[in-house]
Design a protein around this motif. Structure first.
Motif, mmCIF file in Angstrom:
data_model
loop_
_atom_site.group_PDB
_atom_site.id
_atom_site.type_symbol
_atom_site.label_atom_id
_atom_site.label_comp_id
_atom_site.label_asym_id
_atom_site.label_seq_id
_atom_site.Cartn_x
_atom_site.Cartn_y
_atom_site.Cartn_z
ATOM 1 N N THR C 525 6.286 -8.996 -10.035
ATOM 2 C CA THR C 525 5.852 -10.384 -9.843
ATOM 3 C C THR C 525 6.098 -11.177 -11.117
ATOM 4 O OG1 THR C 525 3.613 -9.957 -10.637
ATOM 5 C CG2 THR C 525 4.011 -9.668 -8.267
ATOM 6 N N ASP C 527 4.618 -15.134 -12.303
ATOM 7 C CA ASP C 527 4.048 -16.435 -12.014
ATOM 8 C C ASP C 527 3.682 -16.547 -10.521
ATOM 9 O OD1 ASP C 527 3.196 -18.812 -13.048
ATOM 10 O OD2 ASP C 527 5.106 -19.854 -12.731
ATOM 11 N N GLU C 529 4.995 -15.130 -7.862
ATOM 12 C CA GLU C 529 6.031 -14.798 -6.871
ATOM 13 C C GLU C 529 6.528 -13.370 -7.109
ATOM 14 O OE1 GLU C 529 7.311 -16.964 -4.491
ATOM 15 O OE2 GLU C 529 5.706 -18.358 -5.112
ATOM 16 N N GLU C 530 7.072 -12.754 -6.053
ATOM 17 C CA GLU C 530 7.612 -11.411 -6.202
ATOM 18 C C GLU C 530 9.143 -11.454 -6.256
ATOM 19 O OE1 GLU C 530 5.434 -8.287 -3.989
ATOM 20 O OE2 GLU C 530 7.408 -7.350 -3.720
ATOM 21 N N TYR C 531 9.717 -10.653 -7.133
ATOM 22 C CA TYR C 531 11.160 -10.664 -7.376
ATOM 23 C C TYR C 531 11.714 -9.239 -7.445
ATOM 24 C CZ TYR C 531 10.457 -15.507 -9.002
ATOM 25 O OH TYR C 531 10.144 -16.825 -9.103
ATOM 26 N N GLU C 582 17.374 -14.204 -9.378
ATOM 27 C CA GLU C 582 16.314 -15.182 -9.115
ATOM 28 C C GLU C 582 15.223 -15.104 -10.180
ATOM 29 O OE1 GLU C 582 17.707 -13.191 -6.875
ATOM 30 O OE2 GLU C 582 18.866 -14.791 -5.902
#
Ligand SMILES: [Zn+2]
Ligand SMILES: [Zn+2]
Ligand SMILES: [Zn+2]
Lengths: 663, 663, 663
Positions: C525, C527, C529-531, C582
């Motif tokens: 993660t 901030d 969000e998951e990446y 991303e």
């Protein structure tokens, strides 16, 4: 049952040592291995010895009630020695010297290096004779690592000629037994025979096999040299060597004959990456493959038919495989219990602290380089606390494992996919999927004690072995013989008809063999069901054997593939294909049932059970939890009936008493 | 039309020989090849000759009405000779010696080995001069096998310099013709030129090409040495050599010029595995690819424009390819008929019995090692019975095949995917899919007899060849020129504008070329349809040629890709891409139609027809049966109108008369 | 802003030269490079100099108002020199000589070759001193091409020992700093240290790193030798060298210190094929990857913080990558503008005419071999006409690029997938996707001028650098530190706890690291969000840093992965994973925003914008057109708001003013 650790005090400032050994003792460790690779520190210049640091380290360890396993430091001759006597270096097949700068650069047949070995081992042994804290010795370190069993130097050439001279009556006998008429390969005398160098086409298989035998024997002889020195000086010491996993070029059974204890170095997350033909699963990348590790445990237990040690147990992430995933939580403890379940008596973690210099900086220890505990430390402490004393494993089944057959099938695999280890592994896995303990022993071993014997690829066969197997079956044994058995005589020459001297026992011969790539359909029946096989097919001519399976694909369609036959009190089965998993389960299951060996229905992937001294270990290498159904009067000695992912449970009883199911 | 076998009596006890030769005779075999690799048996020590065993074997064979093909044993100099004169050994590019222990370890340019060759060949020839059973000789065995055409020893270095000196007026001429100004590669004299050793970057392409020519010429010269000795001693013998399939480093046409008969060694299930860029199908693994074998048949028939022999025909499973599937039932018979259909006059199976010693133990024979018949035996006997006498093949089409173009495109393929054999194979397959007989001949050959000529990659071109092609077309020939023609002059220097001296004939020049990886779309039109191509694209500038196809993808979109032009009585087409199968069918089909060559619509994969002496062979290498529609007055000489999988049918008539459909 | 070309008059007949130079002049070219590789022509025999041809060529060029860049011809010592002084040749690690026949066969440490270099450079420089048409010199050509930075000859062995002696107080200091206790690798004196030859296992990483440093320094010293000679003779000349793209073994910053101008050789369609780990797209095969080229532009601009030249610009199809697709229409013009946008001042196409001899026949020029214009000619002429004078680029962000870190991570990548260039490229791409200009500079460079600094893998770290980075942040800088920073000290020894001396600044340490193959899920993660991430994971122990991201997979689940911390006026972020695209966009975007750097939302693949001297370049390397929204008062200097595939537009203004969208 003992936990220990490998320690390199010479890598750390003297002022750290007390803290280190205090922490070892408080973790419950009982043995500390030291000294391999220390020659440069022990003798920085010729004749200038400096043992004081090692004396002190031993003293500190002994003071805390732990014992020391010392190592002879011969795996790393120092630079001054190499510069003085460069003839000790190994040579590659094309004449390239294997130079100083890593390790294992010496030749086992170097007269110069044998002199130097005698000198340093004697000096070191005399120093520690009667030292109350030194329990035993590890001789050298990982003989043959990095492809160093086979050397092509002049010393080796001469030793090979002598070795051949000792084994053959005269050069005519050699020419006859090898079959050198082929391609005009006759030799006029032993002096004419070189190590197998670079040639336009492949080498004569008999010459290659003898060179491989010779090279392995050279290590045996070198090891014996060290063993004799140490025994002469103090015969209270135990002598061991740390072998490697699935190691191909050295006959570990032969080396073991000069040892008191066999130990080996176990790195589960590395081996699944570099010693298997298929990609590891995510769970295997985190904890390894229990059957891959298990086979090595059973080979090294089988070597002296005695409990083994894991001399180096992976402590966390490691430096040498392609990738270095972190092991699963608890994996370091699981490996210790798994070793004990397979008959290990001690598990020594490698190493105490991560090293900050040289080639192994990316190899974890139980403590981080800064000194704080690393991931394996709690696991090791837990294992040390949980372990208890046990009798040796009593295995009902033998798997015949032979380095000569490994070498000979490597010389002429007749398929890019035929691999001795993987083929044997198929049968081993089928046995372990049923929770059965297995002794992996050489074919020469007495088989009387076994209810069943599995012989996956008994490639080289002589009459004596055939007679012993026949006697075993006649006396009531259950024998399962795998494909590629009896193809060759002991000199690597093709027999008249496979399986050679086993043909009468098996009751069938091989009409044709073929090796097949993946794109070809490979189907076979057994006992009325159809199965997949892979890589290897033998079309059988059944004599008085019963046809149990036939091909269901290809030009061999309907040819016999699997046969069996009753002989005296026992039975022999011959499986002419390399079975895929389901077929191996079926064939092996039948043999176990006939032998009356208690077993479990095929266990899930990664979940294994093993019985030792009235206890059953449930070791879960999978990432799913399992439930264990045990008799109500059974006692859970470690854990309980719910065995989580990467966890272990130990319950009293025997394999026939428990049932394991995935939750 | 004859069947024979290769026999090694020296591998078997004397008491077996009668039985062996009786069985050969009763199988209908007519020729027996012997003696290659026998030097060590013939001369176990220098000057100690032992020919008696061979005398006897010849006598036994002759007694049964069979004839012997003897071989000079020079492919395997024995160990005593290597030890005495080690300078005969070959050297790798980096100076590594190619040592004793396999075969072909001698250098073709070694003065010492030429002396020894003279000695042994003379001795052997004198022994068998006027022997009534010896019909002819095979010189040496598979020249160049295992990468041994090119050697880098000092003898070769000196010979290379002499060879260059003979071909260039002076060193200035060499510098000029090679273009050595590039990267300061000028030479001051011939002595300064070495064989192309290890260098940081790639070699000068002109230097490399000359070394490849020189190396091939060295074999030619060595072969001629043997031929002259044999002819001097008994000029009734025929002389042959057994070439290999799709062999890249030796110009077989040049060697053949010193022979009376060309033969080659055909191993269909091996070649599909190791001499093609794509994976074989299951049917191909069982019987091979008829076009791959067929091209070799046609090259070796074309070499002397005379019926060829298959000197070694695969008899069953074999040892050297990656996998060893059993051939399909009947495949061994199918191959014999296929060879005859392509103009072969004899098919010799290799070998009589499976060998129990040395490197080829995993190679089947017609008989098993124990002596019983193996799978090929019945096939060979059947073929022997079925074959009948035939006139030579009369091919209406020539495919221009050139070893120099193979070498030069290998030196600068300009794509990992460009392969001379595969590119030529595309055109050859299109011809064979239409059932048309093809002579694969060197560009120097007279083309008058051909209705059509296909020239796939006439890479090196000089004015003389261009003039001959022009004359051929003007006189009414149909010429199809493939991509990469006329790129270079004979010294491997780029011409001003491709296709160089062919530009006027073709009526177009190449504006741009590009090589493309698989992920790039590659589409082109021809005659209004759109097709795939692969790997290579040339954007053409049409001068007075007609544009027949344009690119339909990439930055060359709409550029001309395929052109043709009428010239005198004939026509020339130029195909600037490497066509995929359907485009090749279309382009080649049009050429055949214009040439008035009778042909069949594109045949199914693996099914091929071929006409010889008023008969049509239908050879089915596929695993599906086919039906053949033939005229009612046609006679089925072998089989019938239903040709099963891996079977053959022979019917009277010509290619235009039959229609083959898959059932 | 200038266009030029590389010319080899020596490859063409004298009568062609006037036409060639006339055509150059009419195309608007201003510089002509000549003479590299010309030694064989300049001095065909020792002492026999022939400069007249070069005099003439220079004169012809000067007469047409163009200037000459001359090259020293030392990359190709001629054969007579090699024969006379064979000791100048390089040696491979295993002792194999790198022979004559290509280029770069000389050793940088050869005393003999330094003498010869002095002789030829002096002679040539004296010849052209004060020549009004010679503007400057290129020293040698592509130092180190074809793996020639590292040599293992005796001269190198001796020079290495001296180099070590100069850098260490005594051998004890070396043993201590390397850590040679490991595996008994102690050295008794500097003489005992060899170049790292063939060994059974891997080399000591400290020894290897020092050898790599030494080898790079050897080139620096050799280059300086040439620079001093030229400066002594005529100090009006500029001195340059043509570096290569993504070149791994030579520290370009060090070499540049002795130059006035840095240039490099840019081959976009080759680099996407052979210098990236993933397959190129079709658009990239036609025009290259703007970020791959851009990073090299920025490294060579950063080397002297001065506009660079492209000394060799790809002119069309080229010979050396695996495949040779034709570039897109306009690509040759696009590359020139892209170079200028990145701060280039001159673009020299390589070469004028396609060569008809030697190794590079498959390399296009601006003109075809026959003399007619090739595809690049119109592109080059167009660029020459469009270009206008510009101030240097002013980049707000620095990317720290270090050859020592590249070497050290190559020595112990600890994963087959970890590649320094690719890892840095991830961050570089994220910066360029936002249209931000980047100086790629060594860590030693002053950072005061940068609003943000990105340091992808600052692997080797000392206190001094840590202090400078701390000062940078404290003074208001935005610092982003990537994984694998501070793992080692400058001698390649592991620090106590990563990131070593940066730990206080970062506010966190690394608890564990792991390297993961593709089959393992890798999620994190940031901030909220998951990446995805790849290859490398560090589990962090946050001290006073803020945890910004945590693992979301594997045994490290929930461990901190990304942290940041405010320090004085600035902020530091540490990213413990190798981010996928991303995540890199998110992390880098935040840093830019905090730094107040004007940027564009992530641009589409292949579309890039860049600001220089009040103009914004929109370079479209994709095969889709884009629209540019610019302020109404902006002026389109080149093209307009519709930028087609493979086209360029230049508008007045700055990056913050424009918006690019795909049409
Ligand atoms: Zn040796
Ligand atoms: Zn030679
Ligand atoms: Zn050197």
């Amino acid at each position: 049952m003992t936990i220990g650790v490998c320690y390199f005090p010479e890598h750390w400032p003297r002022e750290r040592w007390e803290r280190d050994v205090d922490q070892m003792a408080s973790a419950g460790l009982e043995y500390v291995r030291m000294g391999e690779f220390s020659w440069g520190r022990i003798e920085p210049e010729r004749g200038q010895f400096g043992f004081e640091w090692l004396d002190e380290a031993i003293e500190l360890i002994g003071d805390r009630g732990m014992e020391v396993v010392l190592c002879t430091p011969t795996a790393t001759p120092p630079k001054w020695l190499v510069d003085e006597r460069p003839e000790i270096l190994q040579e590659d097949l094309d004449g390239t010297m294997r130079e100083f700068g890593s390790r294992r650069h010496y030749c086992f047949n170097s007269a110069a290096y044998r002199e130097e070995t005698d000198r340093i081992v004697t000096r070191m042994a005399e120093r520690y004779a009667d030292n109350p804290h030194v329990a035993g010795w590890q001789l050298d370190n990982e003989y043959g690592c990095h492809g160093t069993v086979r050397c092509y130097c002049d010393d080796c050439a001469n030793a090979f000629r002598e070795w051949l001279g000792d084994r053959y009556d005269d050069i005519g006998a050699l020419n006859e037994k090898w079959g050198t008429t082929f391609w005009s390969q006759q030799y006029g005398d032993f002096e004419a025979i070189d190590p197998p160098g670079p040639t336009p086409d492949e080498h004569h298989p008999s010459r290659l096999l003898e060179y491989y035998r010779f090279a392995s024997d050279s290590v045996v002889e070198y090891n014996r040299l060290q063993a004799e020195i140490l025994r002469d000086i103090d015969d209270d010491w135990f002598l061991t060597h740390n072998f490697m996993g699935h190691f191909p070029t050295l006959d570990a059974y032969d080396v073991a004959d000069d040892l008191d204890l066999v130990s080996w170095d176990s790195y589960p997350t590395g081996f699944v990456q570099d010693r298997r033909s298929d990609d590891p699963t995510v769970a295997e990348l985190r904890a390894g493959d229990p059957d891959q590790i298990g086979l090595d445990h059973d080979i090294y237990r089988g070597a002296l038919d005695r409990p083994f040690w894991v001399m180096e147990q992976q402590p966390g992430d490691i430096n040498w495989p392609p990738h270095a995933p972190q092991p699963a939580d608890g994996a370091m403890r699981l490996w210790a219990h798994h070793a004990v379940a397979h008959g290990g008596d001690a598990v020594m973690y490698f190493r105490w602290r991560r090293c900050q210099e040289g080639q192994e900086q990316y190899h974890a220890g139980l403590r981080k380089q800064g000194g704080s505990p690393d991931r394996g430390y709690a696991d090791a402490s837990a294992a040390a606390e949980e372990l208890f004393d046990l009798d040796p494993v009593d295995a009902p089944v033998a798997l015949l494992h032979s380095y000569e057959n490994l070498w000979a099938t490597n010389i002429q695999p007749h398929s890019p996919d035929f691999d001795y280890w993987n083929h044997s592994g198929t049968y081993y896995r089928a046995l372990r999927r049923r929770g059965v303990q297995v002794d992996a022993v050489p074919p020469e071993r007495s088989l009387d004690q076994y209810a069943a014997v599995v012989a996956p690829a008994l490639y080289l066969l002589d009459d004596a072995l055939a007679a012993r197997l026949e006697e075993y079956v006649e006396s009531g044994g259950q024998l399962l013989v795998g494909a590629r058995s009896g193809e060759k005589d002991p000199h690597n020459k093709l027999v008249d008809a496979q399986p050679g001297p086993l043909a009468d026992l098996v009751g069938a011969t091989v009409d044709q063999h073929e090796s097949l790539p993946e794109q070809v359909p490979t189907r076979v029946t057994f006992d009325g069901e159809e199965y997949d096989f892979r890589t290897w097919a033998e079309w059988l001519d059944a004599d008085d054997a019963t046809i149990r399976g036939r091909y269901a694909s290809g030009p061999g369609d309907q040819q016999p593939a699997i046969v069996d036959a009753e002989r005296g009190e026992g039975r022999v089965a011959y499986c002419g294909v390399w079975p895929e998993r389901e077929l191996a389960d079926a064939v092996v299951g039948e043999v176990l049932d006939r032998a009356g060996v208690a077993s479990h229905p095929p266990l899930p992937d990664g979940v294994r059970i093993a019985e030792r001294d009235g206890h059953v270990w449930v070791t879960n290498f999978s990432d799913s939890p399992v439930s264990v159904d045990a008799p109500t009067d059974a006692t859970w000695v470690i854990g309980d009936a719910n065995v989580e992912a990467f966890d272990v449970g130990v319950v009293t009883g025997s394999v026939g008493d428990v049932t394991v199911t995935q939750r």
